[in-house]
Design a protein around this motif. Structure first.
Motif, PDB file in Angstrom:
ATOM      1  N   PHE A  57       0.856  -1.191   0.207  1.00 57.64           N
ATOM      2  CA  PHE A  57      -0.022  -0.045  -0.006  1.00 57.64           C
ATOM      3  C   PHE A  57       0.943   1.195  -0.070  1.00 57.64           C
ATOM      4  O   PHE A  57       0.434   2.229   0.614  1.00 57.64           O
ATOM      5  CB  PHE A  57      -0.884   0.013   1.331  1.00 57.64           C
ATOM      6  N   SER A  58       2.013   1.021  -0.526  1.00 53.99           N
ATOM      7  CA  SER A  58       3.044   2.322  -0.413  1.00 53.99           C
ATOM      8  C   SER A  58       2.495   3.495  -1.190  1.00 53.99           C
ATOM      9  O   SER A  58       2.227   3.469  -2.563  1.00 53.99           O
ATOM     10  CB  SER A  58       4.306   2.000  -1.167  1.00 53.99           C
ATOM     11  N   ASN A  59       2.312   4.621  -0.536  1.00 57.54           N
ATOM     12  CA  ASN A  59       2.346   5.888  -1.030  1.00 57.54           C
ATOM     13  C   ASN A  59       3.552   6.334  -2.247  1.00 57.54           C
ATOM     14  O   ASN A  59       3.046   6.809  -3.084  1.00 57.54           O
ATOM     15  CB  ASN A  59       2.491   7.141  -0.168  1.00 57.54           C
ATOM     16  N   HIS A  60       4.716   5.657  -2.134  1.00 55.77           N
ATOM     17  CA  HIS A  60       5.667   6.070  -2.761  1.00 55.77           C
ATOM     18  C   HIS A  60       5.762   5.159  -3.943  1.00 55.77           C
ATOM     19  O   HIS A  60       5.843   5.802  -5.119  1.00 55.77           O
ATOM     20  CB  HIS A  60       7.061   5.567  -1.943  1.00 55.77           C
ATOM     21  N   ILE A  61       4.963   3.945  -4.025  1.00 57.03           N
ATOM     22  CA  ILE A  61       4.862   3.230  -5.267  1.00 57.03           C
ATOM     23  C   ILE A  61       3.851   4.041  -6.137  1.00 57.03           C
ATOM     24  O   ILE A  61       4.002   4.219  -7.210  1.00 57.03           O
ATOM     25  CB  ILE A  61       4.484   1.808  -4.901  1.00 57.03           C
ATOM     26  N   ALA A  62       2.789   4.348  -5.577  1.00 58.62           N
ATOM     27  CA  ALA A  62       1.664   4.858  -6.332  1.00 58.62           C
ATOM     28  C   ALA A  62       2.109   6.273  -6.895  1.00 58.62           C
ATOM     29  O   ALA A  62       1.870   6.709  -8.147  1.00 58.62           O
ATOM     30  CB  ALA A  62       0.581   5.318  -5.290  1.00 58.62           C
ATOM     31  N   ALA A  63       3.012   6.979  -6.147  1.00 57.68           N
ATOM     32  CA  ALA A  63       3.556   8.574  -6.478  1.00 57.68           C
ATOM     33  C   ALA A  63       4.549   8.211  -7.844  1.00 57.68           C
ATOM     34  O   ALA A  63       4.514   8.823  -8.902  1.00 57.68           O
ATOM     35  CB  ALA A  63       4.079   9.044  -5.462  1.00 57.68           C
ATOM     36  N   VAL A  64       5.330   7.473  -7.506  1.00 56.12           N
ATOM     37  CA  VAL A  64       6.492   7.081  -8.596  1.00 56.12           C
ATOM     38  C   VAL A  64       5.704   6.672 -10.083  1.00 56.12           C
ATOM     39  O   VAL A  64       6.059   7.165 -11.132  1.00 56.12           O
ATOM     40  CB  VAL A  64       7.351   6.046  -8.264  1.00 56.12           C
ATOM     41  N   ALA A  65       4.750   5.590  -9.823  1.00 57.17           N
ATOM     42  CA  ALA A  65       4.008   5.352 -11.134  1.00 57.17           C
ATOM     43  C   ALA A  65       3.313   6.413 -11.891  1.00 57.17           C
ATOM     44  O   ALA A  65       3.455   6.651 -12.991  1.00 57.17           O
ATOM     45  CB  ALA A  65       2.954   4.136 -10.628  1.00 57.17           C
ATOM     46  N   TYR A  66       2.575   7.256 -10.858  1.00 54.56           N
ATOM     47  CA  TYR A  66       1.976   8.322 -11.644  1.00 54.56           C
ATOM     48  C   TYR A  66       2.935   9.424 -12.188  1.00 54.56           C
ATOM     49  O   TYR A  66       2.786   9.743 -13.415  1.00 54.56           O
ATOM     50  CB  TYR A  66       1.198   9.219 -10.587  1.00 54.56           C
ATOM     51  N   ALA A  67       4.047   9.984 -11.544  1.00 54.52           N
ATOM     52  CA  ALA A  67       4.776  10.717 -11.791  1.00 54.52           C
ATOM     53  C   ALA A  67       5.866  10.259 -13.169  1.00 54.52           C
ATOM     54  O   ALA A  67       5.997  11.097 -14.095  1.00 54.52           O
ATOM     55  CB  ALA A  67       5.681  11.151 -10.633  1.00 54.52           C
ATOM     56  N   GLY A  68       6.131   9.033 -12.924  1.00 47.02           N
ATOM     57  CA  GLY A  68       6.937   8.509 -14.278  1.00 47.02           C
ATOM     58  C   GLY A  68       5.921   8.606 -15.395  1.00 47.02           C
ATOM     59  O   GLY A  68       6.480   9.041 -16.556  1.00 47.02           O
ATOM     60  N   ASN A  69       4.694   8.064 -15.335  1.00 43.51           N
ATOM     61  CA  ASN A  69       3.849   8.069 -16.471  1.00 43.51           C
ATOM     62  C   ASN A  69       3.763   9.627 -17.029  1.00 43.51           C
ATOM     63  O   ASN A  69       3.690   9.771 -18.177  1.00 43.51           O
ATOM     64  CB  ASN A  69       2.599   7.629 -16.042  1.00 43.51           C
ATOM     65  N   GLU A  70       3.502  10.465 -16.075  1.00 42.99           N
ATOM     66  CA  GLU A  70       3.234  11.755 -16.620  1.00 42.99           C
ATOM     67  C   GLU A  70       4.623  12.654 -17.260  1.00 42.99           C
ATOM     68  O   GLU A  70       4.357  13.152 -18.035  1.00 42.99           O
ATOM     69  CB  GLU A  70       3.040  12.629 -15.166  1.00 42.99           C
ATOM     70  N   GLN A  71       5.705  12.015 -16.629  1.00 42.37           N
ATOM     71  CA  GLN A  71       7.032  12.522 -17.375  1.00 42.37           C
ATOM     72  C   GLN A  71       7.685  11.677 -18.301  1.00 42.37           C
ATOM     73  O   GLN A  71       8.850  12.061 -18.783  1.00 42.37           O
ATOM     74  CB  GLN A  71       7.808  12.894 -16.215  1.00 42.37           C
ATOM     75  N   GLY A  72       7.119  10.870 -18.772  1.00 43.83           N
ATOM     76  CA  GLY A  72       7.603   9.768 -19.743  1.00 43.83           C
ATOM     77  C   GLY A  72       8.494   8.903 -19.456  1.00 43.83           C
ATOM     78  O   GLY A  72       9.234   8.282 -20.291  1.00 43.83           O
ATOM     79  N   PHE A  73       8.595   8.448 -18.307  1.00 44.41           N
ATOM     80  CA  PHE A  73       9.474   7.243 -17.808  1.00 44.41           C
ATOM     81  C   PHE A  73       8.788   5.970 -17.821  1.00 44.41           C
ATOM     82  O   PHE A  73       7.604   5.794 -17.209  1.00 44.41           O
ATOM     83  CB  PHE A  73      10.055   7.453 -16.324  1.00 44.41           C
ATOM     84  N   LYS A  74       9.616   4.853 -17.977  1.00 46.01           N
ATOM     85  CA  LYS A  74       9.024   3.503 -17.909  1.00 46.01           C
ATOM     86  C   LYS A  74       9.275   3.456 -16.177  1.00 46.01           C
ATOM     87  O   LYS A  74      10.313   3.793 -15.572  1.00 46.01           O
ATOM     88  CB  LYS A  74       9.596   2.533 -18.494  1.00 46.01           C
ATOM     89  N   THR A  75       8.471   2.710 -15.555  1.00 43.72           N
ATOM     90  CA  THR A  75       8.453   2.576 -14.288  1.00 43.72           C
ATOM     91  C   THR A  75       8.475   1.056 -13.710  1.00 43.72           C
ATOM     92  O   THR A  75       7.732   0.252 -14.079  1.00 43.72           O
ATOM     93  CB  THR A  75       7.570   3.326 -13.117  1.00 43.72           C
ATOM     94  N   ILE A  76       9.480   0.824 -12.712  1.00 41.71           N
ATOM     95  CA  ILE A  76       9.471  -0.500 -12.178  1.00 41.71           C
ATOM     96  C   ILE A  76       9.302  -0.436 -10.781  1.00 41.71           C
ATOM     97  O   ILE A  76      10.053  -0.029  -9.866  1.00 41.71           O
ATOM     98  CB  ILE A  76      10.666  -1.554 -12.682  1.00 41.71           C
TER      99      ILE A  76
END
Length: 298
Positions: A57-76
């Motif tokens: 339930f990580s806030n960090h995981i959710a934030a990285v996924a959204y921010a990465g998507n927004e800025q054009g990164f692939k996220t793992i």
């Protein structure tokens, strides 16, 4: 934005909360601050992929996924708990992250403990190729730099600045940017004394103290008293609090005020570090335990 909390305390003590949860609808609070310079650095290094670590339930995981998507990164996302492999649809955080393009690697809790080992990182590079690494919780020097921007010149009127503590990055930024008259108080969400050493890696001043009496049994633990407090605080102030971090910190500060911990005329600023996305997952657990759910909508 600082919002005054209208509670009549003894000794002319006043309370306000910095609404960092309102920075961004999906990358809120300290996650926005921690990712700001890390993602700029990833772009500067011409990285196409950002890899990080987190729990179910990580806030960090959710934030990285959204921010990465927004800025054009692939996220793992390297996720703690291999039993979660076939439970993504049941988990609001993981489902949200997947909808925003994050690829998951589920590992056992034993293997997850190796997340800082070079051999484990090299193994991940062998599987996923080159990536920009953001540590669990997002804390590194660039994250602290972002968190140093939380306090502004307008906040100099406060004697005390209080925040929840997870990995130590947010409080380190507050410590470094605090005004000369301010004491920074951290309220750990985890049990254990290791956080003092973690904070000293990044903190440049001695104007701080950790208060370890309000973790409610440890990370992710919650009871009826805390649920009722969070819901009452929301009803009275229209400020939703997450149960993992900020809710426990606010409970602790108000309890300390009632116990005369703070001198008369103290002006206290609470830092709301976001994390509200985790309420949905917590409410699923509370329903299973037949406990009241947490409120977050007016």
């Amino acid at each position: 934005m600082n919002q005054e909390i209208h509670i009549n305390f003894a000794n002319n003590i006043t309370l306000a909360i910095k609404r960092e949860d309102l920075i961004h609808p999906f990358i809120s609070g300290n996650k926005f601050r921690k990712l700001k310079y890390n993602l700029l650095q990833a772009k500067a290094e011409n990285k196409e992929t950002v890899l990080t670590f987190g729990g179910a339930f990580s806030n960090h995981i959710a934030a990285v996924a959204y921010a990465g998507n927004e800025q054009g990164f692939k996220t793992i996302g390297i996720i703690r708990g291999d039993e979660l492999f076939d439970k993504i649809e049941e988990n609001p955080t993981l489902k949200f992250a997947q909808e925003n393009g994050m690829q998951f690697e589920f590992v056992s809790r034993e293997e997850y403990r190796l997340k800082s080992e070079n051999s484990f990182i090299e193994k991940l590079k062998g599987k996923f190729g080159d990536f920009y690494l953001v540590p669990e919780g997002g804390t590194n020097e660039l994250a602290v730099k972002g968190c140093e921007e939380i306090l502004t010149d307008e906040d100099a009127v406060f004697n005390y600045v209080c925040c929840a503590v997870g990995t130590g990055g947010t409080i380190s930024g507050l410590i470094n940017s605090a005004h000369a008259n301010q004491k920074i108080l951290g309220f750990p969400a985890l049990k254990g004394d290791f956080l003092n050493d973690e904070i000293r890696i990044f903190a440049k001043k001695d104007n701080w103290n950790l208060i370890s009496d309000y973790h409610f049994g440890g990370y992710g633990k919650i009871n009826l008293e805390l649920i009722e407090f969070i819901n009452a605080f929301f009803e009275e102030n229209k400020v939703p609090l997450d149960p993992i971090y900020t809710g426990k910190m606010v409970f602790g500060v108000i309890d300390l005020i009632d116990k005369n911990y703070f001198p008369a005329n103290s002006k206290i600023l609470l830092i709301h570090t976001g994390g509200l996305q985790g309420i949905e997952g917590m409410n699923m657990k509370l329903k299973q335990k037949k406990l009241p759910i947490l409120k977050r909508n007016v």
